[in-house]
Design a protein around this motif. Structure first.
Motif, PDB file in Angstrom:
ATOM      1  N   UNK A  78     -10.056  20.765 -14.895  1.00 10.13           N
ATOM      2  CA  UNK A  78     -10.681  21.330 -16.121  1.00 10.13           C
ATOM      3  C   UNK A  78     -11.535  22.665 -15.359  1.00 10.13           C
ATOM      4  N   UNK A 122     -11.477  14.665 -25.536  1.00  8.21           N
ATOM      5  CA  UNK A 122     -10.972  16.129 -25.462  1.00  8.21           C
ATOM      6  C   UNK A 122     -11.483  16.747 -24.265  1.00  8.21           C
ATOM      7  N   UNK A 180       5.638  12.766 -14.246  1.00 13.78           N
ATOM      8  CA  UNK A 180       5.530  11.414 -14.704  1.00 13.78           C
ATOM      9  C   UNK A 180       4.435  10.844 -13.538  1.00 13.78           C
ATOM     10  N   UNK A 190     -13.924  10.599  -7.061  1.00 17.98           N
ATOM     11  CA  UNK A 190     -13.941  10.316  -5.788  1.00 17.98           C
ATOM     12  C   UNK A 190     -14.912  10.761  -4.861  1.00 17.98           C
ATOM     13  N   UNK A 241      -8.421  20.567   0.206  1.00 17.87           N
ATOM     14  CA  UNK A 241      -8.152  19.158   0.454  1.00 17.87           C
ATOM     15  C   UNK A 241      -6.797  18.711   0.814  1.00 17.87           C
ATOM     16  N   UNK A 267     -19.405  15.613  -7.496  1.00 17.17           N
ATOM     17  CA  UNK A 267     -18.518  15.963  -8.797  1.00 17.17           C
ATOM     18  C   UNK A 267     -19.152  14.977 -10.154  1.00 17.17           C
ATOM     19  N   UNK A 279      -5.483  16.296 -23.326  1.00 17.09           N
ATOM     20  CA  UNK A 279      -6.112  17.586 -23.271  1.00 17.09           C
ATOM     21  C   UNK A 279      -5.365  18.384 -22.088  1.00 17.09           C
ATOM     22  N   UNK A 311      -6.098  10.294  -3.930  1.00 14.79           N
ATOM     23  CA  UNK A 311      -7.104  10.180  -5.386  1.00 14.79           C
ATOM     24  C   UNK A 311      -7.008  11.734  -6.083  1.00 14.79           C
ATOM     25  N   UNK A 312      -6.204  12.550  -5.464  1.00 13.43           N
ATOM     26  CA  UNK A 312      -6.114  13.859  -5.933  1.00 13.43           C
ATOM     27  C   UNK A 312      -5.301  14.099  -7.138  1.00 13.43           C
ATOM     28  N   UNK A 359      -0.899  10.291  -2.715  1.00 13.53           N
ATOM     29  CA  UNK A 359      -1.377   9.370  -4.054  1.00 13.53           C
ATOM     30  C   UNK A 359      -2.608   8.675  -3.575  1.00 13.53           C
ATOM     31  N   UNK A 360      -2.679   7.952  -2.421  1.00  7.66           N
ATOM     32  CA  UNK A 360      -3.882   7.425  -2.136  1.00  7.66           C
ATOM     33  C   UNK A 360      -5.048   8.134  -2.067  1.00  7.66           C
ATOM     34  N   UNK A 390      -5.227  20.842 -19.569  1.00  8.34           N
ATOM     35  CA  UNK A 390      -6.263  21.433 -18.516  1.00  8.34           C
ATOM     36  C   UNK A 390      -5.856  22.660 -18.240  1.00  8.34           C
ATOM     37  N   UNK A 420     -11.689   4.242  -6.745  1.00 11.58           N
ATOM     38  CA  UNK A 420     -12.710   5.250  -6.748  1.00 11.58           C
ATOM     39  C   UNK A 420     -13.824   4.752  -6.290  1.00 11.58           C
ATOM     40  N   UNK A 467       1.932   1.151  -3.841  1.00 12.90           N
ATOM     41  CA  UNK A 467       0.771   0.878  -4.667  1.00 12.90           C
ATOM     42  C   UNK A 467       1.207   0.011  -5.796  1.00 12.90           C
ATOM     43  N   UNK A 474       0.601  -1.401  -0.105  1.00 13.93           N
ATOM     44  CA  UNK A 474      -0.201   0.025   0.017  1.00 13.93           C
ATOM     45  C   UNK A 474       0.836   1.258   0.037  1.00 13.93           C
ATOM     46  N   UNK A 475       2.075   1.024   0.306  1.00 16.67           N
ATOM     47  CA  UNK A 475       2.998   2.366  -0.018  1.00 16.67           C
ATOM     48  C   UNK A 475       3.323   2.565  -1.464  1.00 16.67           C
ATOM     49  N   UNK A 507      -8.378   5.701 -34.026  1.00 20.68           N
ATOM     50  CA  UNK A 507      -9.653   5.810 -33.779  1.00 20.68           C
ATOM     51  C   UNK A 507     -10.331   6.735 -34.813  1.00 20.68           C
ATOM     52  N   UNK A 518      11.885  13.267  -7.767  1.00 21.94           N
ATOM     53  CA  UNK A 518      10.468  12.979  -8.009  1.00 21.94           C
ATOM     54  C   UNK A 518      10.054  12.026  -6.959  1.00 21.94           C
ATOM     55  N   UNK A 543      -5.654   4.141  -6.681  1.00 19.46           N
ATOM     56  CA  UNK A 543      -6.887   4.228  -5.751  1.00 19.46           C
ATOM     57  C   UNK A 543      -8.150   3.482  -6.315  1.00 19.46           C
ATOM     58  N   UNK A 545      -5.588  12.274 -30.946  1.00 24.70           N
ATOM     59  CA  UNK A 545      -4.852  12.955 -29.919  1.00 24.70           C
ATOM     60  C   UNK A 545      -3.506  12.464 -29.852  1.00 24.70           C
ATOM     61  N   UNK A 561     -13.388  23.276  -8.747  1.00 29.25           N
ATOM     62  CA  UNK A 561     -13.117  22.040  -8.054  1.00 29.25           C
ATOM     63  C   UNK A 561     -11.430  21.818  -7.821  1.00 29.25           C
ATOM     64  N   UNK A 567       2.880   8.370  -0.015  1.00 30.50           N
ATOM     65  CA  UNK A 567       1.930   7.483  -0.373  1.00 30.50           C
ATOM     66  C   UNK A 567       0.344   7.779  -0.009  1.00 30.50           C
ATOM     67  N   UNK A 607     -11.200  23.605  -4.331  1.00 32.89           N
ATOM     68  CA  UNK A 607     -11.498  22.635  -3.345  1.00 32.89           C
ATOM     69  C   UNK A 607     -10.404  21.432  -3.417  1.00 32.89           C
ATOM     70  N   UNK A 608      -9.787  21.015  -4.122  1.00 33.25           N
ATOM     71  CA  UNK A 608      -8.806  20.008  -4.192  1.00 33.25           C
ATOM     72  C   UNK A 608      -7.728  20.715  -3.440  1.00 33.25           C
TER      73      UNK A 608
END
Lengths: 462, 462
Positions: free
Chosen positions: B288, A240, B152, A288, B299, A292, B213, B242-243, B239-240, B215, A215, A104, A101-102, A349, B375, A213, B104, B292, B236, B295-296
């Motif tokens: 996007x 897009x 990455x 999440x 969090x 949203x 895309x 979900x942000x 990352x967990x 953002x 979701x 992933x 879990x560290x 595509x 990183x 994660x 794309x 949001x 971790x 809000x992120x």
């Protein structure tokens, strides 16, 4: 041969070796349609990389052809054994060794099925995102074919989600490639070379998979279109938008009728809409946060309407799940309906519409049925072919594959070449590349014991 | 040799061939520190794959060592020419051939720089997400080293973002691998094998890259921590959450002081906080939708505080951009400060704390300076080493690399092995794998003309 049997039994234990007539029919084939079974001399069920290593050394010594087998759910015959060869079945190497879990990642043995892995990762609120539909498929088999599936549009295919391997070379050497990190630039990427090599280069004995994660919320939109071209034109627009769908499938009207009928699935689409629809888009969204997600569903619904959908249905939990399951089982529906071949051509595509038009024309010209569904976001088109005559079917497939290659695509997006599509592959692929691939094969497997006859025809003296 | 020069000039045109003393010093090295330059006999600047093909045929004929060169911004000496060899410089093959908004993808020549590609894709509201920091780097060079960079953690490294290649083999054969689709399971993945091969297997003449895309909104959080272990433990968790941060960097206190000083960057961190900080996390979020994103950011800020950050600074546009740019230029800061080596070990991110403790111990024991940033999401640790004595430095690096390998990591995460780390690679890598890689090299390049001495020592008779 008695000597070989004895030595094999010494390696894996007597009760883990099957020989001759004691080998159940199930080991003689995978799920590839229209393929003759192959009768192996032995089926060995190793419990460790060391046992696999000993098996391969013995096989090299006796020029015994080796076919690796996971769950046997492949569709191209890559797990169809060589006549009188040795099947190495990974059914006993089926442990999830670690869910980390560290970092992933999970470390799994090749015989672990996707449903087992899903269960184990769910407990840690993580998920392995490769879902080729058949949850009884093994991770090792997925590595062999570079399996894809519906969620590839967001998360990529097997090769994007495997970070490392333990693998046994034909010589019996056990190597480790990659690791728990998402990057490395330390020599050639052997992990990526082995993935998708259909058991011809090395046998994976451990797989390090990336986890994401899990979701909490997801939603499924179903959008019928009267016009196939509009379905295809909608796909890049949806991508897009940045909504990042985790599912983006098209289903043609025939296939939708078949899978909903088989699954006894009532989607609440009025007959008038259904009868006027050429195809459907299925859009899966996840997040999440449920608020949203609701907002994203609104946006996606509006976008689909703008793009020409007749209507947009937001499927509730049970019917959404049933539709996705029915779509996943499309292969079995096709098989039950008497399909003669299932293929999974991939094209850019932007070319899907043109490609499908051509495929249907070719089908009509050869009096064959050609229907299907596919991973629209990836340009991965699953076609079910109804044509009993093997010669006609072969010519039809050649035409379809040749056109796919002509528009910048490839014969297979995720099922692999195996034995089923080998002669098309050899006819349509650049000989310079095929020769290079042959040399790579020889670099790994000088004696040519690993899945001979898969991808290439064995060459005399090799 | 006069004959060779004439034939090279015939291929690329006289004004696109440099020879002997007319070759500027710049072509004799890349940005690898502590490496002697190499003086090539020729620098040829082809304009097409056909010209590259003709060059390689000629090189094979005359056993001329060939070094491919993009922008020369590599850090491991993989673009340092062989003495008396031929440099194939891609500076004239610098066109963005296509930005395909339906699939794309972009198709680019290898000499295109990341900043040029960014400009062209911005016009289509798309983006190529590989940002190794140095925007003058070429796409071809990035393919050679499998470049990574800050984004990455969300988007993967070069190999996750290149879908296909046109490449010239040592024989002069021109092949196309992959395509515009995100998946294929049609023979061995030559694209992936060539990526990260540091010019030793083939020369890429076109690269099909995946676009995402672009953002509209992004935000940068900076969180100082008094305790390095807490920084690593936070990774971790972030990352967990979900942000899905697109940047997740750590910067140690020394490096932060150096880069902010060099960039004249005032981050508004009080002296007391700064003096008590061992390291910083930089978290980049994007979306996007600006609401949001706000809000992120909330969090993420709350999460960082919970995880032990002394404070959390949300950097405004200009200072955020400046910090990221300063971080990107960390290599130049280190070089200006007299650094003797820059390395980019990768370890499982759970091992980063242990690894860094050990690296610093080894540094202290050998009276060397070892500082850095990295990183964090990828476990990719950039260490700057200050040690003038080459023997001591070599021993220190060996110790650091050996420990990285011991904890499941690798010598390089994104810079490659080149010539700078070759003897460490050969000493620490499994000989079975090195031998296999040598056989693969020979499958591609039987005459051994492509970047000999990179990754491996050339073997007599090869």
């Amino acid at each position: 041969m008695g000597d070989v049997a004895a030595r094999l039994a010494e390696i894996v234990g007597e009760k883990n070796l099957l020989a001759g007539d004691a080998i159940p029919e199930d080991y003689t084939h995978d799920e590839g349609l229209s393929l003759e079974p192959g009768k192996p001399a032995y089926v060995a069920k190793p419990a460790s990389a060391d046992e696999v290593s000993a098996l391969l050394k013995l096989a090299t010594e006796h020029s015994l052809a080796v076919t690796a087998r996971g769950s046997g759910s492949g569709l191209s015959g890559a797990a169809r054994p060589s006549e009188n060869g040795l099947v190495v079945s990974f059914e006993r190497m089926n442990a999830v060794l670690e869910v980390d879990t560290e970092n992933h990642v999970a470390i799994v043995q090749p015989g672990v099925t996707l449903s087992e892995l899903d269960e184990k990762t769910a407990a840690a609120d993580l998920t392995y995102t490769v879902y080729p539909g058949e949850l009884s498929a093994s991770v090792g088999g997925n590595v062999g074919t570079n399996a894809g599936g519906m969620r590839a549009v967001k998360y990529g295919v097997t090769r994007n989600n495997v970070l490392g391997l333990q693998a046994v070379l034909a010589t019996g050497e056990i190597i480790r490639t990659g690791g728990k990190s998402a990057k490395t630039s330390t020599g050639y990427d052997l992990t990526q070379l082995i993935i998708g090599s259909e058991g011809t280069l090395a046998l994976a004995t451990e797989v390090i998979v990336k986890l994401h994660p899990r979701l909490a919320h997801s939603a499924t939109l179903l959008a019928p279109f009267t016009d196939f071209d509009k379905v295809m034109a909608a796909v890049p627009e949806i991508i897009s938008s940045g909504l990042a769908p985790h599912i983006l499938e098209y289903i043609d009207a025939f296939t939708m009728a078949a899978i909903t009928y088989t699954a006894e699935l009532a989607l609440g689409i009025p007959d008038t809409v259904r009868d006027a629809s050429q195809a459907y888009l299925v859009v899966g969204l996840e997040g999440r946060d449920s608020d949203r997600l609701d907002a994203d569903v609104e946006i996606a619904g509006g976008l689909l309407s703008e793009l020409g959908a007749t209507d947009v249905y937001v499927l509730e939990g049970p019917s959404a799940r049933k539709l996705i399951e029915a779509r996943e089982k499309a292969f079995w529906t096709a098989k039950a309906a008497g399909a003669d071949e299932v293929i999974d051509v991939v094209v850019p595509r932007s070319e899907m519409s043109k490609f499908l038009t051509r495929a249907k024309e070719l089908g009509t010209a050869s009096e064959s049925g050609v229907v299907g569904c596919g991973h629209a976001g990836d340009g991965n088109v699953h076609l079910v072919v109804f044509q009993k005559d093997a010669t006609k079917r072969h010519a039809l497939l050649r035409g379809i594959f040749a056109f796919a290659v002509e528009v910048g695509g490839a014969i297979s997006g995720e099922h692999g070449i195996g034995v089923a599509k080998k002669d098309h592959f050899l006819a349509l692929e650049d000989p310079a590349k095929v020769n290079l691939m042959r040399r790579l094969k020889k670099s790994f497997d000088p004696a040519g014991i690993l899945n001979p006859g898969i991808l290439f025809d064995p060459v005399l003296g090799e």
